[in-house]
Design a protein around this motif. Structure first.
Motif, PDB file in Angstrom:
ATOM      1  N   ILE A   2     -10.185  70.935  97.710  1.00  0.00           N
ATOM      2  CA  ILE A   2      -9.986  70.017  98.823  1.00  0.00           C
ATOM      3  C   ILE A   2      -9.356  70.746 100.008  1.00  0.00           C
ATOM      4  N   GLU A   3      -8.386  71.606  99.725  1.00  0.00           N
ATOM      5  CA  GLU A   3      -7.747  72.383 100.792  1.00  0.00           C
ATOM      6  C   GLU A   3      -8.759  73.293 101.469  1.00  0.00           C
ATOM      7  N   PHE A   4      -9.640  73.885 100.671  1.00  0.00           N
ATOM      8  CA  PHE A   4     -10.697  74.745 101.222  1.00  0.00           C
ATOM      9  C   PHE A   4     -11.597  73.954 102.165  1.00  0.00           C
ATOM     10  N   LEU A   5     -11.976  72.728 101.780  1.00  0.00           N
ATOM     11  CA  LEU A   5     -12.835  71.904 102.622  1.00  0.00           C
ATOM     12  C   LEU A   5     -12.147  71.562 103.941  1.00  0.00           C
ATOM     13  N   LYS A   6     -10.856  71.296 103.862  1.00  0.00           N
ATOM     14  CA  LYS A   6     -10.109  71.016 105.097  1.00  0.00           C
ATOM     15  C   LYS A   6     -10.109  72.235 106.012  1.00  0.00           C
ATOM     16  N   ASN A   7      -9.896  73.410 105.418  1.00  0.00           N
ATOM     17  CA  ASN A   7      -9.878  74.648 106.207  1.00  0.00           C
ATOM     18  C   ASN A   7     -11.240  74.965 106.819  1.00  0.00           C
ATOM     19  N   GLU A   8     -12.297  74.507 106.154  1.00  0.00           N
ATOM     20  CA  GLU A   8     -13.652  74.749 106.657  1.00  0.00           C
ATOM     21  C   GLU A   8     -14.038  73.759 107.752  1.00  0.00           C
ATOM     22  N   GLY A   9     -13.165  72.795 108.024  1.00  0.00           N
ATOM     23  CA  GLY A   9     -13.437  71.849 109.098  1.00  0.00           C
ATOM     24  C   GLY A   9     -14.347  70.705 108.715  1.00  0.00           C
ATOM     25  N   ILE A  10     -14.440  70.393 107.402  1.00  0.00           N
ATOM     26  CA  ILE A  10     -15.238  69.247 106.963  1.00  0.00           C
ATOM     27  C   ILE A  10     -14.594  67.960 107.498  1.00  0.00           C
ATOM     28  N   LYS A  11     -15.418  67.017 107.920  1.00  0.00           N
ATOM     29  CA  LYS A  11     -14.909  65.776 108.509  1.00  0.00           C
ATOM     30  C   LYS A  11     -13.915  65.091 107.578  1.00  0.00           C
ATOM     31  N   ASP A  12     -12.834  64.625 108.148  1.00  0.00           N
ATOM     32  CA  ASP A  12     -11.791  63.989 107.355  1.00  0.00           C
ATOM     33  C   ASP A  12     -12.307  62.753 106.630  1.00  0.00           C
ATOM     34  N   ALA A  13     -13.205  61.993 107.252  1.00  0.00           N
ATOM     35  CA  ALA A  13     -13.744  60.786 106.612  1.00  0.00           C
ATOM     36  C   ALA A  13     -14.480  61.140 105.323  1.00  0.00           C
ATOM     37  N   LEU A  14     -15.223  62.266 105.324  1.00  0.00           N
ATOM     38  CA  LEU A  14     -15.923  62.697 104.114  1.00  0.00           C
ATOM     39  C   LEU A  14     -14.936  63.100 103.019  1.00  0.00           C
ATOM     40  N   ILE A  15     -13.883  63.796 103.409  1.00  0.00           N
ATOM     41  CA  ILE A  15     -12.881  64.220 102.419  1.00  0.00           C
ATOM     42  C   ILE A  15     -12.187  63.001 101.815  1.00  0.00           C
ATOM     43  N   GLN A  16     -11.902  61.995 102.628  1.00  0.00           N
ATOM     44  CA  GLN A  16     -11.266  60.778 102.111  1.00  0.00           C
ATOM     45  C   GLN A  16     -12.201  60.043 101.152  1.00  0.00           C
ATOM     46  N   ASP A  17     -13.494  59.981 101.482  1.00  0.00           N
ATOM     47  CA  ASP A  17     -14.471  59.351 100.582  1.00  0.00           C
ATOM     48  C   ASP A  17     -14.569  60.138  99.270  1.00  0.00           C
ATOM     49  N   LEU A  18     -14.502  61.452  99.366  1.00  0.00           N
ATOM     50  CA  LEU A  18     -14.548  62.294  98.187  1.00  0.00           C
ATOM     51  C   LEU A  18     -13.344  62.024  97.280  1.00  0.00           C
ATOM     52  N   LEU A  19     -12.160  61.902  97.861  1.00  0.00           N
ATOM     53  CA  LEU A  19     -10.957  61.608  97.080  1.00  0.00           C
ATOM     54  C   LEU A  19     -11.038  60.224  96.436  1.00  0.00           C
ATOM     55  N   ARG A  20     -11.620  59.248  97.149  1.00  0.00           N
ATOM     56  CA  ARG A  20     -11.786  57.921  96.568  1.00  0.00           C
ATOM     57  C   ARG A  20     -12.765  57.955  95.394  1.00  0.00           C
ATOM     58  N   PHE A  21     -13.823  58.758  95.531  1.00  0.00           N
ATOM     59  CA  PHE A  21     -14.784  58.930  94.428  1.00  0.00           C
ATOM     60  C   PHE A  21     -14.064  59.474  93.191  1.00  0.00           C
ATOM     61  N   ARG A  22     -13.250  60.501  93.396  1.00  0.00           N
ATOM     62  CA  ARG A  22     -12.539  61.118  92.277  1.00  0.00           C
ATOM     63  C   ARG A  22     -11.561  60.138  91.626  1.00  0.00           C
ATOM     64  N   ASN A  45     -20.281  74.917 107.037  1.00  0.00           N
ATOM     65  CA  ASN A  45     -19.831  73.565 107.331  1.00  0.00           C
ATOM     66  C   ASN A  45     -20.964  72.547 107.291  1.00  0.00           C
ATOM     67  N   ASP A  46     -22.080  72.859 107.957  1.00  0.00           N
ATOM     68  CA  ASP A  46     -23.181  71.897 108.049  1.00  0.00           C
ATOM     69  C   ASP A  46     -23.753  71.562 106.680  1.00  0.00           C
ATOM     70  N   VAL A  47     -23.984  72.583 105.872  1.00  0.00           N
ATOM     71  CA  VAL A  47     -24.573  72.355 104.549  1.00  0.00           C
ATOM     72  C   VAL A  47     -23.604  71.569 103.665  1.00  0.00           C
ATOM     73  N   TRP A  48     -22.314  71.900 103.736  1.00  0.00           N
ATOM     74  CA  TRP A  48     -21.313  71.150 102.972  1.00  0.00           C
ATOM     75  C   TRP A  48     -21.371  69.668 103.333  1.00  0.00           C
ATOM     76  N   GLU A  49     -21.408  69.357 104.619  1.00  0.00           N
ATOM     77  CA  GLU A  49     -21.381  67.949 105.040  1.00  0.00           C
ATOM     78  C   GLU A  49     -22.660  67.224 104.624  1.00  0.00           C
ATOM     79  N   GLN A  50     -23.805  67.911 104.705  1.00  0.00           N
ATOM     80  CA  GLN A  50     -25.055  67.298 104.251  1.00  0.00           C
ATOM     81  C   GLN A  50     -24.992  66.984 102.755  1.00  0.00           C
ATOM     82  N   ALA A  51     -24.530  67.956 101.970  1.00  0.00           N
ATOM     83  CA  ALA A  51     -24.492  67.780 100.519  1.00  0.00           C
ATOM     84  C   ALA A  51     -23.496  66.697 100.112  1.00  0.00           C
ATOM     85  N   LEU A  52     -22.303  66.711 100.693  1.00  0.00           N
ATOM     86  CA  LEU A  52     -21.291  65.708 100.354  1.00  0.00           C
ATOM     87  C   LEU A  52     -21.774  64.306 100.689  1.00  0.00           C
ATOM     88  N   THR A  53     -22.387  64.147 101.866  1.00  0.00           N
ATOM     89  CA  THR A  53     -22.860  62.831 102.286  1.00  0.00           C
ATOM     90  C   THR A  53     -23.925  62.304 101.326  1.00  0.00           C
TER      91      THR A  53
END
Length: 305
Positions: A2-22, A45-53
Motif C-alpha cells: 500500500i505504501e508503494f502504491l502511494k509513493n507511485e502516485g496511485i489515486k487515493d480513491a483507488l487505494i481507499q477502495d482497495l483497503l475496503r476490499f481487503r 502508474n497508468d497500468v496499475w490504475e487500469q488493473a486496480l479499477t
C-alpha cells in the motif's frame, strides 16, 4: 505494498477502495502462505490504475504484450496488494479440463474428488494467474467460460455446482509469437478486460535496478538501462531476435557481477549466449561492448556497502 502504491502516485480513491476490499473479504489463516511476497515491484502508474479499477469492479484481466513487460510481476503484485492467496496455473499444450477443475482419486479405498487449482481458487476467493493462456487448447479452456462470465460458477459433472467466492479473480497473461501459441478463442477473450502492457520505460527500469542493487553506482545503472533499451530497439528493427531482450537475464547477470564475475562474462551468460545463432550472438556482444567496457570488475560497479 500500500505504501508503494502511494509513493507511485496511485489515486487515493483507488487505494481507499482497495483497503475496503481487503477489510470486506476476510481470509482463512491457513491460506496466508499463498499471498505472494513479490521479489520485484511493477512500476507504471497508468497500468496499475487500469488493473486496480478492473479488479475492484469484479472483472478478470488479460495482460497482453511481448516479453520483459512485467506481466507476471504485475500479477503477483496485484494479488499481494489485494491481500489474496494466489494460484499459479501454467497453461501448456497438454493441459486438460481435469487438470484445471479436478478429477477423481482414491483415498483410503474410496473415490473422492481432488480439486484442481481453478476450483481451489474459486472456493477460497483467490487470484488465479493463468500463465500463457494462448498456449492451451481451446477445448480445455472452454470449461472456464461459465467461471469467467456473469454466472461465476463451476459445474462439476457428478459432484456439485460451485459458486465463485466474491473475491475470486482470474488474471491471464499472453505473449505474441511464441512457439506453440495460438489465436485466443473469441468467446474466452470477451470475458476479460485486456491491458496492453507497455515496454518498460527507462525511468521504471532505473527504479527497479536501484531497488534491486542499492550499492550500484548511478552511472552504471544508466548504462545497464541503456543496454537493455538498445537490445529492445535492435529487436524491434528485426536486427536480432527477442532472445536477448531478457530482463530476468539482465538482473541475473548483475547478480553475478555482484558476486565478483567480470561484467562482460556475466552478460554473456545472461544475455548473448541465449542466442544460438553465431552471427546474432556477435551482434549482441557488440551492443554490450558499446555500453560496458571490457574487464569491468565489481569494484568499479558497486560502492562499498
Amino acid at each position: 505494498m500500500i505504501e508503494f502504491l502511494k509513493n507511485e502516485g496511485i489515486k487515493d480513491a483507488l487505494i481507499q477502495d482497495l483497503l475496503r476490499f481487503r477489510d470486506h473479504f476476510k481470509l482463512d489463516a491457513e491460506l496466508t502462505y499463498r499471498i505472494p511476497k513479490p521479489k520485484y515491484l511493477y512500476y507504471g502508474n497508468d497500468v496499475w490504475e487500469q488493473a486496480l479499477t478492473a479488479l475492484l469492479c469484479g472483472e478478470h484481466l488479460l495482460m497482453v504484450g511481448p516479453k520483459a513487460t512485467g506481466k507476471n510481476v504485475l500479477s503477483q503484485n496485484l494479488a499481494c496488494a489485494f491481500g489474496r492467496p494466489s494460484w499459479d496455473i501454467p497453461l501448456y499444450i497438454n493441459i486438460d479440463a481435469q487438470t484445471l477443475i479436478g478429477s477423481d482419486t482414491f483415498v483410503q479405498g474410496e473415490v473422492r474428488f481432488r480439486r484442481g487449482p481453478v476450483t481451489e481458487c474459486a472456493m477460497h476467493g483467490g487470484f488465479g494467474i493463468l500463465d500463457e493462456i494462448n498456449m492451451a487448447k481451446n477445448e480445455a479452456l472452454a470449461v472456464l467460460h461459465a467461471t469467467l462470465d456473469f454466472r461465476r460458477i463451476i459445474d462439476i459433472p457428478g459432484y456439485d455446482k460451485i459458486t465463485l467466492n466474491g473475491a475470486t479473480r482470474f488474471i491471464a497473461t499472453m505473449n505474441y509469437g511464441y512457439a506453440g501459441t495460438r489465436e485466443l478463442n473469441e468467446a474466452l477473450a470477451s470475458r476479460f478486460m485486456v491491458i496492453e502492457m507497455p515496454g518498460m520505460s527507462q525511468e521504471s527500469l532505473q527504479k527497479l535496478l536501484r531497488r534491486e542493487f542499492p550499492t550500484m553506482r548511478p552511472e552504471y545503472i544508466q548504462q545497464f538501462c541503456g543496454l537493455f533499451q538498445d537490445l529492445q530497439r535492435k529487436s524491434e528493427n528485426a536486427e536480432i531476435s527477442t532472445k536477448a531482450v531478457d530482463l530476468r537475464g539482465l538482473l541475473g547477470s548483475i547478480h553475478l557481477m555482484e558476486r565478483g564475475l567480470e561484467a562482460n562474462t556475466a552478460l554473456q551468460l545472461g544475455l548473448s549466449n541465449k542466442a544460438f545463432d553465431p552471427f546474432e550472438r556477435t551482434l549482441i556482444q557488440d551492443v554490450i561492448r558499446l555500453r560496458i567496457p571490457p574487464n569491468m570488475e565489481r569494484e568499479r560497479l558497486f560502492k562499498e556497502s
